[in-house]
Design an enzyme around this catalytic site. Structure first.
Site, PDB file in Angstrom:
ATOM      1  N   HIS A  38      -9.310   1.659   4.343  1.00  0.00           N
ATOM      2  CA  HIS A  38      -8.067   1.783   5.098  1.00  0.00           C
ATOM      3  C   HIS A  38      -8.270   2.741   6.271  1.00  0.00           C
ATOM      4  O   HIS A  38      -9.022   3.718   6.168  1.00  0.00           O
ATOM      5  CB  HIS A  38      -6.950   2.293   4.185  1.00  0.00           C
ATOM      6  CG  HIS A  38      -5.620   2.239   4.850  1.00  0.00           C
ATOM      7  ND1 HIS A  38      -5.180   3.243   5.685  1.00  0.00           N
ATOM      8  CD2 HIS A  38      -4.660   1.275   4.862  1.00  0.00           C
ATOM      9  CE1 HIS A  38      -3.991   2.896   6.156  1.00  0.00           C
ATOM     10  NE2 HIS A  38      -3.653   1.717   5.675  1.00  0.00           N
ATOM     11  N   LYS A  95       0.232   4.296  -0.373  1.00  0.00           N
ATOM     12  CA  LYS A  95      -0.321   5.539   0.191  1.00  0.00           C
ATOM     13  C   LYS A  95      -0.009   6.720  -0.746  1.00  0.00           C
ATOM     14  O   LYS A  95      -0.013   6.537  -1.958  1.00  0.00           O
ATOM     15  CB  LYS A  95       0.206   5.758   1.610  1.00  0.00           C
ATOM     16  CG  LYS A  95       0.034   4.492   2.465  1.00  0.00           C
ATOM     17  CD  LYS A  95       0.276   4.679   3.913  1.00  0.00           C
ATOM     18  CE  LYS A  95       0.065   3.341   4.624  1.00  0.00           C
ATOM     19  NZ  LYS A  95       0.149   3.450   6.073  1.00  0.00           N
ATOM     20  N   GLU A 112      -5.856  -4.684  10.363  1.00  0.00           N
ATOM     21  CA  GLU A 112      -4.822  -3.693  10.631  1.00  0.00           C
ATOM     22  C   GLU A 112      -5.127  -2.957  11.936  1.00  0.00           C
ATOM     23  O   GLU A 112      -5.935  -2.025  11.949  1.00  0.00           O
ATOM     24  CB  GLU A 112      -4.748  -2.679   9.496  1.00  0.00           C
ATOM     25  CG  GLU A 112      -4.415  -3.308   8.162  1.00  0.00           C
ATOM     26  CD  GLU A 112      -3.743  -2.317   7.228  1.00  0.00           C
ATOM     27  OE1 GLU A 112      -2.574  -2.538   6.880  1.00  0.00           O
ATOM     28  OE2 GLU A 112      -4.378  -1.313   6.864  1.00  0.00           O
ATOM     29  N   GLU A 158      -6.589   5.084   7.392  1.00  0.00           N
ATOM     30  CA  GLU A 158      -6.327   6.507   7.114  1.00  0.00           C
ATOM     31  C   GLU A 158      -7.527   7.141   6.412  1.00  0.00           C
ATOM     32  O   GLU A 158      -7.816   8.324   6.620  1.00  0.00           O
ATOM     33  CB  GLU A 158      -5.043   6.651   6.284  1.00  0.00           C
ATOM     34  CG  GLU A 158      -3.815   6.418   7.161  1.00  0.00           C
ATOM     35  CD  GLU A 158      -2.638   5.773   6.457  1.00  0.00           C
ATOM     36  OE1 GLU A 158      -2.580   5.786   5.215  1.00  0.00           O
ATOM     37  OE2 GLU A 158      -1.767   5.226   7.176  1.00  0.00           O
ATOM     38  N   ASN A 193       0.880  -1.168   0.000  1.00  0.00           N
ATOM     39  CA  ASN A 193       0.000   0.000   0.000  1.00  0.00           C
ATOM     40  C   ASN A 193       0.915   1.213   0.000  1.00  0.00           C
ATOM     41  O   ASN A 193       1.493   1.557   1.019  1.00  0.00           O
ATOM     42  CB  ASN A 193      -0.884  -0.019   1.257  1.00  0.00           C
ATOM     43  CG  ASN A 193      -1.664   1.274   1.422  1.00  0.00           C
ATOM     44  OD1 ASN A 193      -1.771   2.066   0.488  1.00  0.00           O
ATOM     45  ND2 ASN A 193      -2.210   1.477   2.613  1.00  0.00           N
ATOM     46  N   SER A 229       3.015  -2.073  10.266  1.00  0.00           N
ATOM     47  CA  SER A 229       4.461  -2.173  10.478  1.00  0.00           C
ATOM     48  C   SER A 229       5.000  -3.577  10.216  1.00  0.00           C
ATOM     49  O   SER A 229       5.947  -4.011  10.855  1.00  0.00           O
ATOM     50  CB  SER A 229       4.842  -1.698  11.879  1.00  0.00           C
ATOM     51  OG  SER A 229       4.433  -0.352  12.073  1.00  0.00           O
ATOM     52  N   GLY A 270       2.162   2.435  10.652  1.00  0.00           N
ATOM     53  CA  GLY A 270       3.120   3.523  10.478  1.00  0.00           C
ATOM     54  C   GLY A 270       3.798   3.950  11.771  1.00  0.00           C
ATOM     55  O   GLY A 270       4.457   4.988  11.828  1.00  0.00           O
TER      56      GLY A 270
END
Ligand code: PGA
Length: 252
Positions: free
Chosen positions: A95, A11, A167, A97, A9, A213, A173
């Site tokens: 996701h 991003k 996730e 985010e 991904n 991560s 991150g």
């Protein structure tokens, strides 16, 4: 019987020219490593370049989101038909985010997932608890509820094109990784929820990735867990070496 899927991904990283260079370098490193499916989900503007660069390789290309309406007055959004025409095969949906910064809810995640499946994409549906939920001991309830809401109204037939990415938001991150045991346990809760909704066979067949991560150092022990069928990889998917090492771990 279920496939391991290693998906990057990217991003909001990489321009088209950087995309072409990256895939040119990655392709020989992962050639023939077919114990897993290898996917790169990239920014919309990089997709056409990525598809071209990945032609004739075992790398598949996906988008990082898609809108649920066919077309119309939705400034800034991108439709399934647009992504199809430029050759994307996968799409990440929901996701954290998107949920955190752009107002995605389980309702919009569900709408996007249905649209993506109807258009013939493989949908990587992301879910996971935030830190306070883990600390409060309600992770299982949260992921189970998200699974039910995100997949509401999706048929058993369409479920075959769904990949779940578990996730934990606190691990994305941050350099913090769920322990292999935590990842296995929570992916197991998601699988149990799928079994309740669709039956044991569907639950055994669905790919459930871990994300947060995952890197070249920890991938092998995460992927060794019975309920972890791959990874959705952010930071480490931007480096050819690290991403190759994760693909290697999935092929060991
Ligand atoms: P990370 O991102 O690997 O950088 O934690 C994972 C993700 O957001 O999918």
């Amino acid at each position: 019987m279920r496939r391991t899927v290693i998906a990057g991904n990217w991003k909001m990283n990489m321009t088209p020219s950087q995309t072409a260079a990256f895939i040119k370098e990655l392709a020989p490193c992962v050639a023939g490593k077919d114990a897993c499916d290898i996917v790169l989900c990239v920014p919309y503007v990089d997709i056409a370049t990525a598809v071209e660069a990945a032609k004739g390789t075992n790398i598949k290309i996906g988008a990082e989101n898609v809108h649920f309406e066919e077309k119309g007055a939705y400034t800034g959004e991108v439709s399934c038909a647009m992504l199809k025409e430029i050759g994307a095969e996968y799409v990440i949906i929901g996701h954290s985010e998107r949920r955190q910064y752009f107002g995605e809810t389980d309702t919009t995640v569900n709408l996007r997932t249905k649209a993506a499946l109807a258009a013939g994409f493989k949908a990587i549906v992301c879910l996971g608890e935030v830190k306070d939920e883990r600390l409060a001991g309600i992770t299982d309830e949260i992921v189970s509820m998200q699974t039910k809401l995100d997949l509401a109204g999706i048929s058993a037939e369409d479920l075959k094109n769904v990949i779940i990415a578990y996730e934990p938001v606190w691990a994305i991150g941050t350099g913090l990784t769920a322990t292999p045991e935590q990842a296995d346990e929570t992916c197991g809760v998601i699988r149990k929820t799928i079994a309740d909704l669709y039956g044991d066979e569907a639950a055994e067949a669905i790919t459930i990735q871990y994300g947060g991560s995952m890197n070249d150092k920890n991938a092998a022990e995460l992927l060794a867990k019975v309920n972890v069928d791959g990874g959705l990889i952010g930071g480490a998917s931007l480096k050819v070496d690290a991403f190759t090492a994760i693909v290697d771990a999935a092929n060991a």
